[in-house]
Each structure stands twice: as C-alpha cells, then as structure tokens.
Scaffold this motif. Structure first.
Motif, mmCIF file in Angstrom:
data_model
loop_
_atom_site.group_PDB
_atom_site.id
_atom_site.type_symbol
_atom_site.label_atom_id
_atom_site.label_comp_id
_atom_site.label_asym_id
_atom_site.label_seq_id
_atom_site.Cartn_x
_atom_site.Cartn_y
_atom_site.Cartn_z
ATOM 1 N N ASN A 1 0.778 -37.246 -76.708
ATOM 2 C CA ASN A 1 -0.371 -36.326 -76.641
ATOM 3 C C ASN A 1 -0.457 -35.596 -75.300
ATOM 4 O OD1 ASN A 1 -1.246 -36.765 -79.288
ATOM 5 N ND2 ASN A 1 -2.379 -38.580 -78.653
ATOM 6 N N ARG A 2 0.694 -35.276 -74.747
ATOM 7 C CA ARG A 2 0.783 -34.511 -73.504
ATOM 8 C C ARG A 2 1.171 -33.082 -73.886
ATOM 9 N NH1 ARG A 2 1.397 -38.146 -69.021
ATOM 10 N NH2 ARG A 2 2.693 -36.666 -67.918
ATOM 11 N N ILE A 3 0.195 -32.169 -73.819
ATOM 12 C CA ILE A 3 0.347 -30.802 -74.314
ATOM 13 C C ILE A 3 0.649 -29.857 -73.148
ATOM 14 C CG2 ILE A 3 -0.807 -28.915 -75.544
ATOM 15 C CD1 ILE A 3 -0.385 -31.453 -77.254
ATOM 16 N N SER A 4 1.695 -29.058 -73.298
ATOM 17 C CA SER A 4 2.087 -28.101 -72.269
ATOM 18 C C SER A 4 1.075 -26.960 -72.161
ATOM 19 C CB SER A 4 3.465 -27.514 -72.600
ATOM 20 O OG SER A 4 3.765 -26.430 -71.737
ATOM 21 N N ILE A 5 0.859 -26.517 -70.946
ATOM 22 C CA ILE A 5 0.038 -25.333 -70.682
ATOM 23 C C ILE A 5 0.629 -24.109 -71.372
ATOM 24 C CG2 ILE A 5 1.259 -24.843 -68.503
ATOM 25 C CD1 ILE A 5 -2.464 -24.121 -69.232
ATOM 26 N N LEU A 6 1.933 -24.121 -71.673
ATOM 27 C CA LEU A 6 2.591 -22.971 -72.277
ATOM 28 C C LEU A 6 2.482 -22.936 -73.799
ATOM 29 C CD1 LEU A 6 5.774 -22.670 -70.053
ATOM 30 C CD2 LEU A 6 3.583 -21.446 -69.859
ATOM 31 N N THR A 7 1.777 -23.895 -74.396
ATOM 32 C CA THR A 7 1.500 -23.815 -75.828
ATOM 33 C C THR A 7 0.240 -22.975 -76.019
ATOM 34 O OG1 THR A 7 0.111 -25.801 -75.840
ATOM 35 C CG2 THR A 7 2.494 -26.106 -76.258
ATOM 36 N N PRO A 8 0.074 -22.372 -77.179
ATOM 37 C CA PRO A 8 -1.165 -21.610 -77.398
ATOM 38 C C PRO A 8 -2.426 -22.460 -77.182
ATOM 39 C CG PRO A 8 0.453 -21.020 -79.057
ATOM 40 C CD PRO A 8 1.031 -22.187 -78.286
ATOM 41 N N MET A 9 -2.405 -23.723 -77.626
ATOM 42 C CA MET A 9 -3.568 -24.590 -77.422
ATOM 43 C C MET A 9 -3.776 -24.885 -75.939
ATOM 44 S SD MET A 9 -4.212 -28.417 -78.844
ATOM 45 C CE MET A 9 -5.848 -29.115 -78.924
ATOM 46 N N GLY A 10 -2.703 -25.168 -75.225
ATOM 47 C CA GLY A 10 -2.812 -25.458 -73.802
ATOM 48 C C GLY A 10 -3.378 -24.287 -73.021
ATOM 49 N N THR A 11 -2.880 -23.090 -73.315
ATOM 50 C CA THR A 11 -3.375 -21.895 -72.644
ATOM 51 C C THR A 11 -4.848 -21.658 -72.963
ATOM 52 O OG1 THR A 11 -1.172 -20.909 -72.680
ATOM 53 C CG2 THR A 11 -3.018 -19.393 -72.352
ATOM 54 N N ALA A 12 -5.259 -21.935 -74.201
ATOM 55 C CA ALA A 12 -6.658 -21.750 -74.592
ATOM 56 C C ALA A 12 -7.581 -22.749 -73.901
ATOM 57 C CB ALA A 12 -6.794 -21.872 -76.108
ATOM 58 N N LEU A 13 -7.081 -23.950 -73.632
ATOM 59 C CA LEU A 13 -7.927 -24.998 -73.056
ATOM 60 C C LEU A 13 -8.166 -24.857 -71.548
ATOM 61 C CD1 LEU A 13 -6.730 -28.190 -74.934
ATOM 62 C CD2 LEU A 13 -9.040 -27.217 -74.954
ATOM 63 N N ILE A 14 -7.228 -24.299 -70.811
ATOM 64 C CA ILE A 14 -7.374 -24.259 -69.353
ATOM 65 C C ILE A 14 -8.660 -23.520 -68.978
ATOM 66 C CG2 ILE A 14 -5.977 -22.170 -68.988
ATOM 67 C CD1 ILE A 14 -5.896 -25.241 -66.698
ATOM 68 N N GLY A 15 -9.471 -24.163 -68.142
ATOM 69 C CA GLY A 15 -10.709 -23.550 -67.684
ATOM 70 C C GLY A 15 -11.898 -23.722 -68.600
ATOM 71 N N ALA A 16 -11.705 -24.318 -69.777
ATOM 72 C CA ALA A 16 -12.806 -24.532 -70.708
ATOM 73 C C ALA A 16 -13.704 -25.663 -70.205
ATOM 74 C CB ALA A 16 -12.272 -24.869 -72.101
ATOM 75 N N THR A 17 -14.933 -25.700 -70.671
ATOM 76 C CA THR A 17 -15.890 -26.724 -70.265
ATOM 77 C C THR A 17 -16.365 -27.531 -71.464
ATOM 78 O OG1 THR A 17 -17.727 -25.180 -70.497
ATOM 79 C CG2 THR A 17 -16.742 -25.365 -68.311
ATOM 80 N N ILE A 18 -16.952 -28.677 -71.179
ATOM 81 C CA ILE A 18 -17.495 -29.534 -72.236
ATOM 82 C C ILE A 18 -18.488 -28.732 -73.070
ATOM 83 C CG2 ILE A 18 -18.931 -31.560 -72.712
ATOM 84 C CD1 ILE A 18 -17.668 -32.863 -70.215
ATOM 85 N N GLY A 19 -18.348 -28.843 -74.384
ATOM 86 C CA GLY A 19 -19.209 -28.135 -75.318
ATOM 87 C C GLY A 19 -18.671 -26.780 -75.745
ATOM 88 N N GLN A 20 -17.670 -26.280 -75.071
ATOM 89 C CA GLN A 20 -17.119 -24.968 -75.396
ATOM 90 C C GLN A 20 -16.125 -25.070 -76.534
ATOM 91 O OE1 GLN A 20 -15.285 -22.976 -72.084
ATOM 92 N NE2 GLN A 20 -14.823 -21.139 -73.271
ATOM 93 N N ALA A 21 -16.227 -24.147 -77.477
ATOM 94 C CA ALA A 21 -15.232 -24.024 -78.542
ATOM 95 C C ALA A 21 -14.168 -23.048 -78.063
ATOM 96 C CB ALA A 21 -15.877 -23.512 -79.820
ATOM 97 N N VAL A 22 -12.910 -23.440 -78.226
ATOM 98 C CA VAL A 22 -11.807 -22.544 -77.877
ATOM 99 C C VAL A 22 -11.022 -22.244 -79.147
ATOM 100 C CG1 VAL A 22 -11.657 -23.273 -75.466
ATOM 101 C CG2 VAL A 22 -10.280 -24.431 -77.169
#
Length: 140
Positions: free
Chosen positions: A92-113
C-alpha cells in the motif's frame, strides 16, 4: 491534456517547501519521458501554497504520510504516499506519480479528491485521516 486532479476544485493546496522543491524537480526530470504525468504534477505544484515544512499542519497529506481514505463504496484503505522508487502496491505504498498520488498531495482531512484513472474512469476518495511521517519525507 487531462489533469489527474482536474476534477478536484481549483482551491489551493498546501505543500511544504521541501516537498515542493523535490516534486517540482522530479516532475521536470520526467518531462521528456512521461510528459502527461510530469505536467499533472507540475500543475499541482503551480497551484500550491508553499510553506515551511516545520509549520505544516498535521492534517495535510505530504510525502511519506500514511493516509486513510474512504472510497465511494464506503470501504477504507490505508496508503502511504511515496516517491516512485519506494512504491509497492502490495505494501500500500502509492507513488506520487500515480493519478491517485498526485491527487492526494496537499489534501486535508475531510477533503474529497477526484482523478481520472489512466483508463479514463473517474475515481474519488475522501481523506479520513493523515499520519504525518515522524522522520520527514522520504528521499526520491
């Protein structure tokens, strides 16, 4: 070009200065080999508010964070956001270069990405919890 995070609201995201520098460098280094992936990451870095790593709020997803996300179906998953060389889907180690990884960076608790998968399918998760890395982000 379709941005992985183009479906996420255009609100600004918060990124530490360390992550911003490393991720911008990583994206620029990939422009020739994987331009779409690199441009998606650069898009995120361009819209980010950059702050000192020492004052980053604990509820913000950063490199090395372990994030609990809830999918649209209600199931939860714990993933760690890592640099490409550390990625391991079985762990469960997801790369920042995946679409999900890129979407998650900088997100906060409660935020939908939201993001589009490489196959074009629209996906989304809600950030339920963020565990900040104890010893700082992993090196690329």
């Amino acid at each position: 070009m379709q941005h992985a995070t183009g479906l996420r609201p255009s609100s600004r995201i918060l990124i530490s200065d360390t992550d911003h520098d490393r991720l911008t460098g990583l994206a620029r280094a990939l422009l020739d080999r994987t331009p779409e992936t690199a441009e998606e990451l650069l898009f995120e870095m361009d819209r980010a508010t950059v702050t000192a790593a020492a004052v980053m709020p604990v509820d913000v997803v950063r490199m090395g964070s372990t994030v609990t996300v809830r999918g649209e179906g209600g199931d939860t998953q714990r993933i760690m956001l890592v640099y490409p060389g550390e990625a391991d889907i079985a762990e469960n180690r997801i790369s920042i270069l995946t679409p999900m990884g890129t979407a998650l960076i900088g997100a906060t608790i409660g935020q939908a990405v939201r993001w589009s998968s490489r196959g074009g399918r629209e996906l989304s998760v809600t950030v339920e919890a963020v565990d900040t890395p104890a010893c700082g982000p992993q090196r690329p």
